[in-house]
Enzyme design. Sequence first.
Site, PDB file in Angstrom:
ATOM      1  N   LYS A  85       0.882  -1.095   0.482  1.00  0.00           N
ATOM      2  CA  LYS A  85       0.231   0.398   0.237  1.00  0.00           C
ATOM      3  C   LYS A  85       0.266   1.431  -0.501  1.00  0.00           C
ATOM      4  CE  LYS A  85      -3.859  -1.937   2.023  1.00  0.00           C
ATOM      5  NZ  LYS A  85      -5.461  -2.117   2.809  1.00  0.00           N
ATOM      6  N   ASP A 110     -10.477   2.042   2.648  1.00  0.00           N
ATOM      7  CA  ASP A 110     -10.335   1.360   4.346  1.00  0.00           C
ATOM      8  C   ASP A 110     -10.593   2.022   4.932  1.00  0.00           C
ATOM      9  OD1 ASP A 110      -9.398  -0.718   2.833  1.00  0.00           O
ATOM     10  OD2 ASP A 110      -7.025  -0.026   3.781  1.00  0.00           O
TER      11      ASP A 110
END
Length: 282
Positions: A67, A103
């Site tokens: 990420k 997220d």
Amino acid sequence: MPTPRFALIGHPVAHSLSPRIHAAFARQTGIAMDYGLIDATAEEFDDALAKFAAAGGKGANVTLPHKARAAAACESLSDRARRCGVVNTLTRTATGWAGDNTDGLGLVRDLTDRHGQDLRGRRVLLIGAGGVAHGVAPALLDAGISGLMIVNRTDSRTDALADLLGDPARVHPRNFADLHTQGVFDLIINATSIGHAADGGELPLPQSLIAPRGDVVDLGYGEASIGFLAWARAGGADQMMDGLGMLVEQAAESFNVWHGVRPSTDEIYAELRAESGLTTVA
Ligand code: NDP
């Protein structure tokens, strides 16, 4: 015209539920898309992303361990991705990759809309300072929590996340050894990958951290969440939740980023929940 291609890039990815979730969204909305899996190690990530772009890839989700690397690979970042410092959603533009992070919205939507939580004024303990902890922390602050204490096995990563968040009045980096003097928490979030540890490791957490009527969420799901939620149950937590709802919600938001349509998540969530055989809301 070829079917637009999307993918999840990570390592490992073989057991990911994301292709199934996105296929359900595509059916529901009538949008043609192909969503596959790309297994790439840290060394292979840049090459894999370049090959995907060259093959016409339109968008990708990114999971561990990539990420932060994905954020660095982007030509532009959304505001929320910049605040997280990490990216889980890539969109191909004419000139490069645009990065976003879904997220945090996924977690907050699961907690508030599905589980009826009111996050305002809550004192929150975030355990972990990896990719998903970075992804969810800004959204928790935006949801109006009163304080965010962060602990992580590696202290330097705790400090780095707290610095990035830039909200010293509400964000407090601590270490595990100090936790027993920090009072109780209304919501405790496990954002570590300890549930996947081969040795079934345990976090050094006293159960006295759980406030009366305090809630606990493990961002892992399936077997990975069992140990931590058992700790929460033994400590008298009120609601105990795993990360399956967040998984579905962050996927729906990625779908929205790519296609401009927000699919309903109830049906696929119910299907996956029933299959998991685990009830996580007590
Ligand atoms: P990262 O690899 O980026 O971070 C892992 C984190 O776990 C780090 O904070 C690491 O600490 C900590 N950790 C790992 N092993 C141990 C251990 N033995 N003891 C204590 N701490 C440990 O992973 P992610 O942040 O991407 O993912 C973390 C978890 O969240 C995974 O279980 C993943 O499945 C889940 N997840 C769920 C999502 C959902 O939608 N529900 C979305 C994304 C992730 P250190 O810094 O010291 O190494």
